[in-house]
Design a protein around this motif. Structure first.
Motif, PDB file in Angstrom:
ATOM      1  N   CYS A  64      35.074 -48.195  62.260  1.00 56.02           N
ATOM      2  CA  CYS A  64      33.835 -48.405  61.510  1.00 56.02           C
ATOM      3  C   CYS A  64      34.051 -49.439  60.417  1.00 56.02           C
ATOM      4  O   CYS A  64      33.257 -50.367  60.242  1.00 56.02           O
ATOM      5  CB  CYS A  64      33.341 -47.089  60.906  1.00 56.02           C
ATOM      6  N   HIS A  69      32.275 -51.522  66.160  1.00 53.65           N
ATOM      7  CA  HIS A  69      31.401 -50.485  66.686  1.00 53.65           C
ATOM      8  C   HIS A  69      30.043 -51.107  66.969  1.00 53.65           C
ATOM      9  O   HIS A  69      29.753 -52.236  66.558  1.00 53.65           O
ATOM     10  CB  HIS A  69      31.259 -49.338  65.691  1.00 53.65           C
ATOM     11  N   CYS A  71      27.033 -49.097  66.493  1.00 55.86           N
ATOM     12  CA  CYS A  71      26.052 -48.128  65.998  1.00 55.86           C
ATOM     13  C   CYS A  71      24.916 -48.866  65.285  1.00 55.86           C
ATOM     14  O   CYS A  71      25.163 -49.787  64.508  1.00 55.86           O
ATOM     15  CB  CYS A  71      26.701 -47.152  65.019  1.00 55.86           C
ATOM     16  N   CYS A  75      27.955 -45.260  61.312  1.00 51.65           N
ATOM     17  CA  CYS A  75      29.178 -45.145  62.110  1.00 51.65           C
ATOM     18  C   CYS A  75      30.074 -44.105  61.446  1.00 51.65           C
ATOM     19  O   CYS A  75      30.328 -44.162  60.247  1.00 51.65           O
ATOM     20  CB  CYS A  75      29.892 -46.494  62.183  1.00 51.65           C
ATOM     21  N   SER A  77      33.794 -42.484  61.547  1.00 52.36           N
ATOM     22  CA  SER A  77      35.140 -42.757  62.058  1.00 52.36           C
ATOM     23  C   SER A  77      35.959 -41.487  62.236  1.00 52.36           C
ATOM     24  O   SER A  77      35.910 -40.560  61.435  1.00 52.36           O
ATOM     25  CB  SER A  77      35.901 -43.684  61.103  1.00 52.36           C
ATOM     26  N   THR A  78      36.731 -41.464  63.329  1.00 53.21           N
ATOM     27  CA  THR A  78      37.878 -40.576  63.513  1.00 53.21           C
ATOM     28  C   THR A  78      38.999 -41.493  63.973  1.00 53.21           C
ATOM     29  O   THR A  78      38.733 -42.612  64.424  1.00 53.21           O
ATOM     30  CB  THR A  78      37.591 -39.486  64.560  1.00 53.21           C
ATOM     31  N   THR A  83      31.913 -42.302  66.287  1.00 55.68           N
ATOM     32  CA  THR A  83      30.661 -41.793  66.839  1.00 55.68           C
ATOM     33  C   THR A  83      29.525 -42.334  65.990  1.00 55.68           C
ATOM     34  O   THR A  83      29.728 -42.725  64.830  1.00 55.68           O
ATOM     35  CB  THR A  83      30.620 -40.248  66.824  1.00 55.68           C
ATOM     36  N   CYS A  84      28.348 -42.383  66.551  1.00 55.72           N
ATOM     37  CA  CYS A  84      27.188 -42.910  65.837  1.00 55.72           C
ATOM     38  C   CYS A  84      26.292 -41.776  65.347  1.00 55.72           C
ATOM     39  O   CYS A  84      26.216 -40.717  65.971  1.00 55.72           O
ATOM     40  CB  CYS A  84      26.385 -43.847  66.733  1.00 55.72           C
ATOM     41  N   ASP A  85      25.600 -42.024  64.234  1.00 54.55           N
ATOM     42  CA  ASP A  85      24.645 -41.073  63.696  1.00 54.55           C
ATOM     43  C   ASP A  85      23.463 -41.866  63.134  1.00 54.55           C
ATOM     44  O   ASP A  85      23.498 -43.107  63.091  1.00 54.55           O
ATOM     45  CB  ASP A  85      25.299 -40.218  62.611  1.00 54.55           C
ATOM     46  N   LYS A  96      23.391 -42.849  72.451  1.00 53.86           N
ATOM     47  CA  LYS A  96      24.335 -42.458  71.401  1.00 53.86           C
ATOM     48  C   LYS A  96      24.654 -43.596  70.434  1.00 53.86           C
ATOM     49  O   LYS A  96      25.663 -43.564  69.734  1.00 53.86           O
ATOM     50  CB  LYS A  96      25.637 -41.916  71.994  1.00 53.86           C
ATOM     51  N   LYS A  97      23.774 -44.588  70.388  1.00 58.47           N
ATOM     52  CA  LYS A  97      24.014 -45.744  69.528  1.00 58.47           C
ATOM     53  C   LYS A  97      22.793 -46.087  68.669  1.00 58.47           C
ATOM     54  O   LYS A  97      22.910 -46.338  67.482  1.00 58.47           O
ATOM     55  CB  LYS A  97      24.391 -46.964  70.372  1.00 58.47           C
TER      56      LYS A  97
END
Length: 344
Positions: A64, A69, A71, A75, A77-78, A83-85, A96-97
């Motif tokens: 991120c 990414h 998103c 965004c 981060s792991t 993952t996107c939100d 999911k984006k």
């Protein structure tokens, strides 16, 4: 030692050295992963981490932060992945984006009487032209007199004379009697002016009509000059401030101001009469005796026939008060209202 014995010794030593597993024996300084090689080792990192220049320590791969990414909004981060939100008021699409705005008006029981308007994560109600949104934030009505902020400006200049000033106070209390005064309904503040301006009580001081009327009758006559422009400035900058009890403008609670005058102002009224209207305050101008009609027209909001009153003497004050009851809540706009009355 002959050559054969020396060679044998070297081979034995090399065999022993090459069989040493420094990683297994803990003889390394790798932060995460140690990879053995004969008599040596190298360091590596777990998935989602990268090896530092020191070849020993590791840090998280933040895709991120690195912009790696796709998103649309948020965004998360792991290590090594993301993952996107979506922001509040939006929902994540199936890809999911990307995100789509939530139309709460179509998904919740909003209760708006006329029309619901969606905003990101929320909504608000509006009313048709000519009606006002009521205290519940949902219903509409033609009058909102039970929920206004009213500031009265009364002239205490020398020419008013003590006996007429008492009539002015009775006039103020007639107006108060026509209102539904409470902490959550109508709030009333009183300002007296002459050569200076004095707040007799702000909007948030009293919460019943009886309290206000008792306070009005205790007001002491100031005398001296007639600085109507200064009084308008004070009303705009102080009386309708949240610090003095005015409700936030975003709540669309009408703001009413009242001025009663019978003479010419000794200072300019044009600037602050205009600014008051631009601030959403509807101005009512009432003149008595030698009041200058041109000044009253500058103070009053349009249409003048609803916001401008004049009479030749103080004996007609009661009649004016009765007429003003009809117009304190015209129900024609969502902006504030000001009733201006000056007596000299």
């Amino acid at each position: 030692m002959n050559t054969f014995i020396l060679q044998r010794t070297i081979l034995t030593w090399l065999s022993m050295y090459c069989s040493i597993d420094l990683c297994a024996e803990g003889k390394h300084d790798c932060e995460q992963i140690c990879i053995s090689s004969p008599g040596s080792f190298t360091c590596d990192c777990s998935k989602g981490y990268k090896l530092h220049d020191d070849k020993k320590t590791c840090s998280t791969i933040d895709l991120c932060a690195e912009g790696k990414h796709d998103c649309e909004q948020i965004c998360v981060s792991t290590p090594g992945v993301f993952t996107c939100d979506c922001n509040e008021g939006y929902t994540l699409n199936e890809d999911k984006k990307t995100c789509t705005h939530m139309d709460l008006c179509n998904t919740v029981e909003h209760g708006c009487e006329h029309q619901c308007v969606s905003t990101p994560g929320s909504y608000y109600c509006i009313c048709p032209e000519g009606q006002l949104l009521q205290e519940d934030g949902k219903s509409c009505g033609t009058c909102k007199s039970a929920n206004i902020d009213l500031v009265l400006l009364i002239d205490g200049s020398k020419s008013v004379r003590p006996q007429n000033f008492e009539l002015v106070k009775k006039f103020v209390n007639q107006v108060v009697d026509s209102l539904d005064v409470s902490a959550h309904g109508t709030r009333v503040g009183l300002v007296q002016y002459s050569s200076r301006v004095r707040t007799e009580f702000p909007l948030n001081m009293y919460h019943t009509a009886d309290e206000i009327k008792a306070a009005v009758m205790k007001v002491e006559y100031m005398e001296k000059g007639t600085m109507t422009g200064l009084a308008l400035k004070h009303m705009l900058e102080n009386s309708f401030s949240e610090a003095e009890g005015a409700r936030p403008s975003g709540r669309n609670i009408p703001r009413v101001g009242l001025v009663f005058t019978d003479g010419r102002s000794q200072d300019d009224i044009t600037e602050y009469a205009k600014k008051a209207k631009e601030a959403g305050i509807t101005m009512y101008a009432v003149g008595v005796g030698k009041a200058v009609e041109d000044e009253l027209r500058v103070i009053a909001s349009e249409p003048l026939e609803k916001h401008f009153y004049y009479t030749t003497d103080f004996t007609a004050i009661s009649t004016i008060a009765e007429n003003l009851k009809l117009n304190v809540c015209p129900g024609t706009t969502l902006t504030g209202k000001t009733l201006f009355v000056k007596i000299m």
